[in-house]
Design a protein around this motif. Structure first.
Motif, PDB file in Angstrom:
ATOM      1  N   LEU A 214       0.821  -1.215   0.000  1.00  0.00           N
ATOM      2  CA  LEU A 214       0.000   0.000   0.000  1.00  0.00           C
ATOM      3  C   LEU A 214       0.856   1.266   0.000  1.00  0.00           C
ATOM      4  CD1 LEU A 214      -2.845  -1.191   2.353  1.00  0.00           C
ATOM      5  CD2 LEU A 214      -3.030  -0.672  -0.084  1.00  0.00           C
ATOM      6  N   PHE A 215       1.995   1.252   0.704  1.00  0.00           N
ATOM      7  CA  PHE A 215       2.885   2.416   0.641  1.00  0.00           C
ATOM      8  C   PHE A 215       3.415   2.613  -0.774  1.00  0.00           C
ATOM      9  CE2 PHE A 215       3.246   2.267   5.368  1.00  0.00           C
ATOM     10  CZ  PHE A 215       2.956   3.597   5.605  1.00  0.00           C
ATOM     11  N   GLU A 216       3.687   1.512  -1.478  1.00  0.00           N
ATOM     12  CA  GLU A 216       4.128   1.613  -2.879  1.00  0.00           C
ATOM     13  C   GLU A 216       2.999   2.164  -3.757  1.00  0.00           C
ATOM     14  OE1 GLU A 216       7.082   1.356  -4.554  1.00  0.00           O
ATOM     15  OE2 GLU A 216       7.852   1.363  -2.501  1.00  0.00           O
ATOM     16  N   GLN A 217       1.764   1.719  -3.504  1.00  0.00           N
ATOM     17  CA  GLN A 217       0.622   2.252  -4.265  1.00  0.00           C
ATOM     18  C   GLN A 217       0.463   3.746  -4.008  1.00  0.00           C
ATOM     19  OE1 GLN A 217      -2.835  -0.098  -3.284  1.00  0.00           O
ATOM     20  NE2 GLN A 217      -2.080  -1.900  -4.370  1.00  0.00           N
ATOM     21  N   ALA A 218       0.608   4.142  -2.753  1.00  0.00           N
ATOM     22  CA  ALA A 218       0.503   5.569  -2.419  1.00  0.00           C
ATOM     23  C   ALA A 218       1.602   6.365  -3.113  1.00  0.00           C
ATOM     24  CB  ALA A 218       0.573   5.758  -0.904  1.00  0.00           C
ATOM     25  N   LYS A 219       2.800   5.791  -3.158  1.00  0.00           N
ATOM     26  CA  LYS A 219       3.911   6.466  -3.838  1.00  0.00           C
ATOM     27  C   LYS A 219       3.598   6.652  -5.324  1.00  0.00           C
ATOM     28  CE  LYS A 219       8.899   6.050  -4.439  1.00  0.00           C
ATOM     29  NZ  LYS A 219      10.069   5.191  -4.166  1.00  0.00           N
ATOM     30  N   SER A 220       3.004   5.647  -5.937  1.00  0.00           N
ATOM     31  CA  SER A 220       2.612   5.754  -7.352  1.00  0.00           C
ATOM     32  C   SER A 220       1.567   6.836  -7.547  1.00  0.00           C
ATOM     33  CB  SER A 220       2.069   4.413  -7.862  1.00  0.00           C
ATOM     34  OG  SER A 220       3.093   3.461  -7.912  1.00  0.00           O
ATOM     35  N   ILE A 221       0.581   6.872  -6.665  1.00  0.00           N
ATOM     36  CA  ILE A 221      -0.452   7.916  -6.744  1.00  0.00           C
ATOM     37  C   ILE A 221       0.207   9.287  -6.632  1.00  0.00           C
ATOM     38  CG2 ILE A 221      -2.471   8.934  -5.588  1.00  0.00           C
ATOM     39  CD1 ILE A 221      -3.137   5.980  -4.683  1.00  0.00           C
ATOM     40  N   MET A 222       1.163   9.409  -5.698  1.00  0.00           N
ATOM     41  CA  MET A 222       1.867  10.673  -5.475  1.00  0.00           C
ATOM     42  C   MET A 222       2.671  11.072  -6.709  1.00  0.00           C
ATOM     43  SD  MET A 222       4.466  11.528  -2.308  1.00  0.00           S
ATOM     44  CE  MET A 222       5.617  10.215  -2.686  1.00  0.00           C
ATOM     45  N   ASN A 223       3.301  10.105  -7.352  1.00  0.00           N
ATOM     46  CA  ASN A 223       4.135  10.400  -8.524  1.00  0.00           C
ATOM     47  C   ASN A 223       3.324  10.703  -9.779  1.00  0.00           C
ATOM     48  OD1 ASN A 223       6.498  10.062  -7.057  1.00  0.00           O
ATOM     49  ND2 ASN A 223       6.702   7.900  -7.587  1.00  0.00           N
ATOM     50  N   GLU A 224       2.083  10.224  -9.826  1.00  0.00           N
ATOM     51  CA  GLU A 224       1.268  10.384 -11.028  1.00  0.00           C
ATOM     52  C   GLU A 224       0.254  11.519 -10.940  1.00  0.00           C
ATOM     53  OE1 GLU A 224      -0.482   6.509 -11.564  1.00  0.00           O
ATOM     54  OE2 GLU A 224       1.490   5.559 -11.793  1.00  0.00           O
ATOM     55  N   ASN A 225       0.150  12.150  -9.777  1.00  0.00           N
ATOM     56  CA  ASN A 225      -0.861  13.192  -9.573  1.00  0.00           C
ATOM     57  C   ASN A 225      -0.260  14.374  -8.829  1.00  0.00           C
ATOM     58  OD1 ASN A 225      -3.598  11.764 -10.300  1.00  0.00           O
ATOM     59  ND2 ASN A 225      -2.416  10.271  -9.125  1.00  0.00           N
ATOM     60  N   ILE A 226      -0.975  15.466  -8.863  1.00  0.00           N
ATOM     61  CA  ILE A 226      -0.579  16.625  -8.065  1.00  0.00           C
ATOM     62  C   ILE A 226      -1.152  16.415  -6.672  1.00  0.00           C
ATOM     63  CG2 ILE A 226      -0.809  19.112  -7.765  1.00  0.00           C
ATOM     64  CD1 ILE A 226      -1.058  19.269 -10.861  1.00  0.00           C
ATOM     65  N   ILE A 227      -0.264  16.276  -5.701  1.00  0.00           N
ATOM     66  CA  ILE A 227      -0.639  16.032  -4.309  1.00  0.00           C
ATOM     67  C   ILE A 227      -0.079  17.179  -3.474  1.00  0.00           C
ATOM     68  CG2 ILE A 227      -0.405  14.438  -2.353  1.00  0.00           C
ATOM     69  CD1 ILE A 227      -1.991  13.189  -4.666  1.00  0.00           C
ATOM     70  N   GLU A 228      -0.895  17.699  -2.578  1.00  0.00           N
ATOM     71  CA  GLU A 228      -0.459  18.799  -1.712  1.00  0.00           C
ATOM     72  C   GLU A 228       0.757  18.403  -0.889  1.00  0.00           C
ATOM     73  OE1 GLU A 228      -3.374  20.801   0.755  1.00  0.00           O
ATOM     74  OE2 GLU A 228      -4.954  20.093  -0.585  1.00  0.00           O
ATOM     75  N   GLU A 229       1.624  19.380  -0.653  1.00  0.00           N
ATOM     76  CA  GLU A 229       2.851  19.147   0.124  1.00  0.00           C
ATOM     77  C   GLU A 229       2.552  18.621   1.527  1.00  0.00           C
ATOM     78  OE1 GLU A 229       6.309  19.630  -0.718  1.00  0.00           O
ATOM     79  OE2 GLU A 229       5.424  19.542  -2.716  1.00  0.00           O
TER      80      GLU A 229
ATOM     81  N   ALA B 279       9.908  14.329   6.098  1.00  0.00           N
ATOM     82  CA  ALA B 279       8.636  14.891   6.573  1.00  0.00           C
ATOM     83  C   ALA B 279       8.875  16.220   7.285  1.00  0.00           C
ATOM     84  CB  ALA B 279       7.930  13.912   7.510  1.00  0.00           C
ATOM     85  N   LEU B 280       9.881  16.263   8.140  1.00  0.00           N
ATOM     86  CA  LEU B 280      10.179  17.489   8.890  1.00  0.00           C
ATOM     87  C   LEU B 280      10.574  18.626   7.957  1.00  0.00           C
ATOM     88  CD1 LEU B 280      10.448  18.838  11.655  1.00  0.00           C
ATOM     89  CD2 LEU B 280      12.811  18.005  11.732  1.00  0.00           C
ATOM     90  N   SER B 281      11.411  18.325   6.985  1.00  0.00           N
ATOM     91  CA  SER B 281      11.840  19.347   6.031  1.00  0.00           C
ATOM     92  C   SER B 281      10.645  19.939   5.278  1.00  0.00           C
ATOM     93  CB  SER B 281      12.840  18.731   5.049  1.00  0.00           C
ATOM     94  OG  SER B 281      13.194  19.651   4.062  1.00  0.00           O
ATOM     95  N   ILE B 282       9.760  19.072   4.812  1.00  0.00           N
ATOM     96  CA  ILE B 282       8.569  19.551   4.091  1.00  0.00           C
ATOM     97  C   ILE B 282       7.687  20.356   5.034  1.00  0.00           C
ATOM     98  CG2 ILE B 282       6.442  18.848   2.920  1.00  0.00           C
ATOM     99  CD1 ILE B 282       8.030  16.347   1.917  1.00  0.00           C
ATOM    100  N   ARG B 283       7.454  19.835   6.224  1.00  0.00           N
ATOM    101  CA  ARG B 283       6.576  20.524   7.176  1.00  0.00           C
ATOM    102  C   ARG B 283       7.118  21.903   7.539  1.00  0.00           C
ATOM    103  NH1 ARG B 283       4.236  15.385  10.770  1.00  0.00           N
ATOM    104  NH2 ARG B 283       2.595  14.965   9.239  1.00  0.00           N
ATOM    105  N   LYS B 284       8.418  22.013   7.706  1.00  0.00           N
ATOM    106  CA  LYS B 284       9.003  23.332   8.002  1.00  0.00           C
ATOM    107  C   LYS B 284       8.870  24.261   6.798  1.00  0.00           C
ATOM    108  CE  LYS B 284      12.383  22.214  11.580  1.00  0.00           C
ATOM    109  NZ  LYS B 284      13.829  22.140  11.881  1.00  0.00           N
TER     110      LYS B 284
END
Length: 177
Positions: A107-122, A152-157
């Motif tokens: 499921l983490f791999e599926q989520a990664k694919s969704i993230m790579n194929e779509n515009i997902i908020e930071e 995660a921390l870098s993005i969140r900051k």
């Protein structure tokens, strides 16, 4: 209408723990009752998501799995790619808590694919890395967990995320040692 979760805290295993189990059980009851009524698809998806989260937090993992699978079905049919992304991560998190790491990894791999194929908020990408860090943490892969938490921390900051999210990620890094 926004749904506010009851209060919880994180334990040393980085898992959410209810501050009051009774309050959470009452909350779950109210959500289930509303789900029985006539509601639009957007509200139905919102209730399914919150029922999944609430059942995970109260350690009713079978119910959490059931609600997240329904939420994924609703996300795929009605929601946005971001909703599908979120609910895929949430279901992975349930499998992780059940120690079904192979299912969670898929499921983490599926989520990664969704993230790579779509515009997902930071903010959601940061959440992905936070949950991925917890996935590694639960398997005692602390170096991989640290890398994910640092991302995660870098993005969140960089996006000025709410302070509680930044502090949660810092606590996760501390737990990795």
């Amino acid at each position: 209408m926004k749904i506010n979760l009851p209060s919880f805290h994180f334990d040393k295993n980085l898992r959410e723990v209810p501050d009051s189990l009774k309050t959470w059980e009452d909350f779950i009851f109210v959500l289930k009752e509303e789900l029985k009524g006539e509601i639009d698809k957007h509200r139905q998806l919102q209730l399914l998501e919150h029922l999944g989260i609430s059942n995970r937090i109260t350690n009713q993992l079978g119910n959490a799995e059931k609600y997240f699978k329904k939420a994924i079905g609703s996300s795929a049919g009605y929601g946005t790619p971001e909703k599908l992304f979120q609910n895929t991560i949430r279901l992975a998190h349930v499998y992780q808590w059940k120690k079904e790491f192979d299912k969670a990894a898929v499921l983490f791999e599926q989520a990664k694919s969704i993230m790579n194929e779509n515009i997902i908020e930071e903010r959601l990408i940061a959440s992905y890395f936070q949950h991925l860090g917890k996935f590694y943490f639960d398997q005692k892969c602390f170096r991989l967990a640290q890398c994910s938490f640092n991302t995660a921390l870098s993005i969140r900051k960089s996006i000025s995320a709410p302070n509680e999210q930044i502090e949660s990620t810092k606590k996760s890094l501390e737990e990795c040692g």
